[in-house]
Design a protein around this motif. Sequence first.
Motif, mmCIF file in Angstrom:
data_model
loop_
_atom_site.group_PDB
_atom_site.id
_atom_site.type_symbol
_atom_site.label_atom_id
_atom_site.label_comp_id
_atom_site.label_asym_id
_atom_site.label_seq_id
_atom_site.Cartn_x
_atom_site.Cartn_y
_atom_site.Cartn_z
ATOM 1 N N LEU A 23 -0.753 9.914 -6.167
ATOM 2 C CA LEU A 23 -2.120 10.374 -6.378
ATOM 3 C C LEU A 23 -3.001 9.168 -6.606
ATOM 4 O O LEU A 23 -2.685 8.301 -7.424
ATOM 5 C CB LEU A 23 -2.196 11.322 -7.580
ATOM 6 N N ASP A 24 -4.125 9.086 -5.877
ATOM 7 C CA ASP A 24 -5.093 8.013 -6.034
ATOM 8 C C ASP A 24 -6.439 8.596 -6.442
ATOM 9 O O ASP A 24 -6.907 9.575 -5.832
ATOM 10 C CB ASP A 24 -5.272 7.226 -4.732
ATOM 11 N N LEU A 25 -7.067 7.979 -7.431
ATOM 12 C CA LEU A 25 -8.398 8.380 -7.895
ATOM 13 C C LEU A 25 -9.287 7.148 -7.950
ATOM 14 O O LEU A 25 -8.852 6.079 -8.396
ATOM 15 C CB LEU A 25 -8.339 9.024 -9.290
ATOM 16 N N ARG A 26 -10.528 7.304 -7.499
ATOM 17 C CA ARG A 26 -11.488 6.192 -7.548
ATOM 18 C C ARG A 26 -12.877 6.729 -7.824
ATOM 19 O O ARG A 26 -13.381 7.595 -7.113
ATOM 20 C CB ARG A 26 -11.480 5.421 -6.236
ATOM 21 N N VAL B 289 0.846 -1.190 0.000
ATOM 22 C CA VAL B 289 0.000 0.000 0.000
ATOM 23 C C VAL B 289 0.880 1.239 0.000
ATOM 24 O O VAL B 289 1.708 1.429 0.897
ATOM 25 C CB VAL B 289 -0.934 0.020 1.222
ATOM 26 N N ARG B 290 0.742 2.031 -1.053
ATOM 27 C CA ARG B 290 1.408 3.334 -1.151
ATOM 28 C C ARG B 290 2.886 3.279 -0.798
ATOM 29 O O ARG B 290 3.381 4.043 0.035
ATOM 30 C CB ARG B 290 0.682 4.371 -0.289
ATOM 31 N N GLY B 291 3.591 2.351 -1.443
ATOM 32 C CA GLY B 291 5.032 2.288 -1.290
ATOM 33 C C GLY B 291 5.526 1.483 -0.124
ATOM 34 O O GLY B 291 6.735 1.306 0.043
ATOM 35 N N GLY B 292 4.627 0.964 0.720
ATOM 36 C CA GLY B 292 5.045 0.106 1.822
ATOM 37 C C GLY B 292 5.209 -1.329 1.356
ATOM 38 O O GLY B 292 4.988 -1.655 0.198
ATOM 39 N N LEU C 277 -4.319 12.930 -2.562
ATOM 40 C CA LEU C 277 -2.930 13.290 -2.834
ATOM 41 C C LEU C 277 -2.144 13.058 -1.550
ATOM 42 O O LEU C 277 -2.545 13.529 -0.483
ATOM 43 C CB LEU C 277 -2.843 14.745 -3.264
ATOM 44 N N TYR C 278 -1.034 12.319 -1.624
ATOM 45 C CA TYR C 278 -0.331 11.957 -0.393
ATOM 46 C C TYR C 278 1.182 12.091 -0.558
ATOM 47 O O TYR C 278 1.725 12.032 -1.669
ATOM 48 C CB TYR C 278 -0.682 10.529 0.046
ATOM 49 N N TYR C 279 1.837 12.268 0.589
ATOM 50 C CA TYR C 279 3.306 12.351 0.617
ATOM 51 C C TYR C 279 3.787 11.762 1.934
ATOM 52 O O TYR C 279 3.206 12.013 3.001
ATOM 53 C CB TYR C 279 3.784 13.799 0.488
ATOM 54 N N LYS C 280 4.868 10.974 1.874
ATOM 55 C CA LYS C 280 5.499 10.413 3.065
ATOM 56 C C LYS C 280 6.990 10.720 3.028
ATOM 57 O O LYS C 280 7.629 10.547 1.991
ATOM 58 C CB LYS C 280 5.325 8.895 3.132
ATOM 59 N N SER C 281 7.498 11.127 4.158
ATOM 60 C CA SER C 281 8.934 11.319 4.326
ATOM 61 C C SER C 281 9.397 10.347 5.396
ATOM 62 O O SER C 281 8.973 10.452 6.554
ATOM 63 C CB SER C 281 9.250 12.757 4.727
ATOM 64 N N LEU C 282 10.267 9.382 5.026
ATOM 65 C CA LEU C 282 10.652 8.298 5.929
ATOM 66 C C LEU C 282 12.101 8.441 6.365
ATOM 67 O O LEU C 282 12.987 8.748 5.560
ATOM 68 C CB LEU C 282 10.457 6.943 5.251
ATOM 69 N N TYR D 3 -1.024 6.765 -9.158
ATOM 70 C CA TYR D 3 0.356 7.099 -9.529
ATOM 71 C C TYR D 3 1.180 7.087 -8.248
ATOM 72 O O TYR D 3 0.787 7.646 -7.220
ATOM 73 C CB TYR D 3 0.448 8.473 -10.184
ATOM 74 N N LEU D 4 2.342 6.443 -8.305
ATOM 75 C CA LEU D 4 3.183 6.300 -7.121
ATOM 76 C C LEU D 4 4.644 6.385 -7.516
ATOM 77 O O LEU D 4 5.063 5.825 -8.532
ATOM 78 C CB LEU D 4 2.905 4.943 -6.453
ATOM 79 N N LYS D 5 5.412 7.083 -6.698
ATOM 80 C CA LYS D 5 6.868 7.093 -6.845
ATOM 81 C C LYS D 5 7.475 7.010 -5.461
ATOM 82 O O LYS D 5 7.157 7.817 -4.582
ATOM 83 C CB LYS D 5 7.342 8.359 -7.547
ATOM 84 N N THR D 6 8.336 6.018 -5.248
ATOM 85 C CA THR D 6 9.012 5.887 -3.957
ATOM 86 C C THR D 6 10.467 5.545 -4.188
ATOM 87 O O THR D 6 10.803 4.666 -4.984
ATOM 88 C CB THR D 6 8.332 4.823 -3.067
#
Length: 805
Positions: free
Chosen positions: A637-640, A144-147, A604-609, A657-660
Amino acid sequence: MIFGQTARIKGIVLDKNNHPVENVNISCLSINTKSNYDGFYELKVPANQKVTVVFSHVSLKKVTVYLTLATNETKEFNPVMSDQEEQMSEVLVDGSSKKLFQNGIYIEPEMLKRIPGANPGVENILKTLPGVNSNNELSTQYTVRGGNYDENLVYVNEIEVYRPFLIRSGQQEGLSFTNTDLVQNVDFSAGGFQAKFGDKLSSVLDITYRKPIKFSSGIEASFLGGSVFVDGVSQNKKWSVITGVRYRNNSLLVKSQETQTNFKPSFADLQTNINYVASAKWQFSFLGNISQNKYQYQPLTRQTNFGTIDKPMVLTVFYEGQEKDKYDTYFGAFKTTYNANDHFTLKFIGSIFHTIEQEYFDVLSQYKLGEVDSSLVSGSFGKVGYTRGIGSQLNHARNDLDALIVNTEIKGFQDWKNSQLEWGIKYTRESIRDRIIEWEVIDSAGFSINPPMINLPKNDQPYSSYTGPLIPYQNVRATNFNSINRFSGYFQWSLKGMIGSSEVFYNAGVRAQSWNVLGDYEIGKFQTTFSPRAQIAIKPNWQKDMVFRLSGGLYHQPPFYRELRNAQAVVQTNTKAQQSVHIVLANDYSFKMWSRPFKLVSELYYKSLTNVNTYTIDNVRIRYAANNDAIAYVQGLDLRLNGEFVPGTESWISFGYLKTQENSQEKGYIARPTDQRLKFGLLFQDYMPTIPSLKLYLNLVYNTGLPGGSPSYTDAYLYQNRLNDYRRVDVGFSKVLIDSNTEKRKTLWLNNFKELTLGLEIFNLFNNQNAITNTWVRDVYSKNQYAIPNYMTTRVFNLKLTAKL
């Protein structure tokens, strides 16, 4: 009522002496029912709107309740009627409004069984959602979202559940913990979740099993296995039990792969949920599960064609040996709920999870790599004309694991000045005994190959003799006896109010966890994390129905046992918790199209790890570095769009769309193993207007390739190969032979069925070749290595019969 827009309220009406009250009239709008001899009642009410439910009796004072429930939600309410004064209050949780304002997706339980997939159930549906990815149809695991697979929380009846540790490939997994026959409610959040949910970085799957109100049973059978469930209720309605038994056999799927095998799997489990209503104040429940997975796998031969049209090649492999794996898991959880009054509730939860696992295999692979004669005028067209490499590979493992996890928890809920306070304290004890013995020997053209990451004398046989030691290409040996003590807790506050004419929802809270790892020769230091989190949602008083949400906070993931083991499987007791600053900005837009309801959800989401624990993924097995030496980020970005594309049925289209990327030891940013750039999903339901009992279900997923094509033992900075895109379509056709709308049958025995459905499923409809990993083979002449894809399942047909009594 409008199709699918109803909910239920049920319970037992009691007097002040806690005796059941018969013949209480319960009404909502024009809908009425009465309590029976045992005080039990059940009433359907309109969903997604505030309604009034009135309890009245000839000798007792009236009780009036205001409530708002979500579609298909069932709420238990046990009123205590008095002969002194009337009662009027909003004593029920406003279910639909909370779901409206929170980050999450509600999934209709009936959809879990209808939608086709190689692994049907909750996870099969999740994989069609934006931000949720899986390139392995044989696995129930998802990212899920790069995890990764270890970053997802799963709760059943508020109890955290676990999965086996030693699984290395999807075909070994067998059954998901969640039994879809027992499910009443499914909520899923892909990020920005509240403090009451545990210490993971990526997602929460929150499942509630139903409480039966009458006897019923059902059965399902197919070429992949079957299941049986039974609902039971005592005469006084105080006891209820739901029990399910499942059996799964993946032979049909595994034998559709390119490797010819003798395959003898046996995946089975027994699950039960027992509930007891002692009084209006006390309720008790028990959730139990026994699962046994036996996996026997004997590969025989494999042939993989690859290359280009101008230069086709073929890999032929002959196998000796076999693999024998076994996973036995036992899970039990006791929960009691004490409703002190209409505004204060306490819950006590205790659970035990015990898993005994073994993974044994000895498999010798002898391969031949050759060029295929592509000349149409040649007499040997299509045959191997030139052999470029020969060799063998011997894989050995004797892995054993015994883990016991014990949890005790107290949770509280308090209504306070138009707001809600929730808190919880939890203690967890994890005891793990683990032995790992794995090695691999590779031989190419009769000469042993040395491992790539060790300084050894150069091997240039046969031109000169080799004087170095003969050692395995890969060798992992470790014995770990560890115990982990965890103390965790949370506190959060929620309020629904108004700003001008706009509705607003606030939530703020904090989680904390303190833990240490005990080993045979080392005691890790106590580490503590604090995770503040917050949400705000606004529903403006506009003509257009919109909700805006902002959520996030600081999220920590203290290492579980698997995350403590490094690449050599040695436990690092002082491995730190991974940390993520997570922000989610979302919009829900509800509208009507073709006079039917639709909703567009944009996030729209962003994570800083930081303190990132880097890892590699081989099929579904994760190997960690356990050194917290990297930083990373995720953006996407997720759209449904979901709604009634066909009247009376829910379908959806999703895009993600995901980039990690991660930066390890300041060497620069590279793609993480879960860098799934683009995702498209489609879940579609339809029926024939002239024959509504004939239905169609479509499940389509397209994912761009993951960076998983490199050997797991290599330096990720030197190898950034990606697998090909993942494309899969599963379709199901069903004929409803009997349901509630069917007239009485002349054949009397058919009248015993409430539902009877016959279905045909086609998995991988277009027979796409999807690869999960690569096999690396050497060319002895050019010294090159070829990445030969390990393909997943081909097109498979399955028949399914479903019945309810």
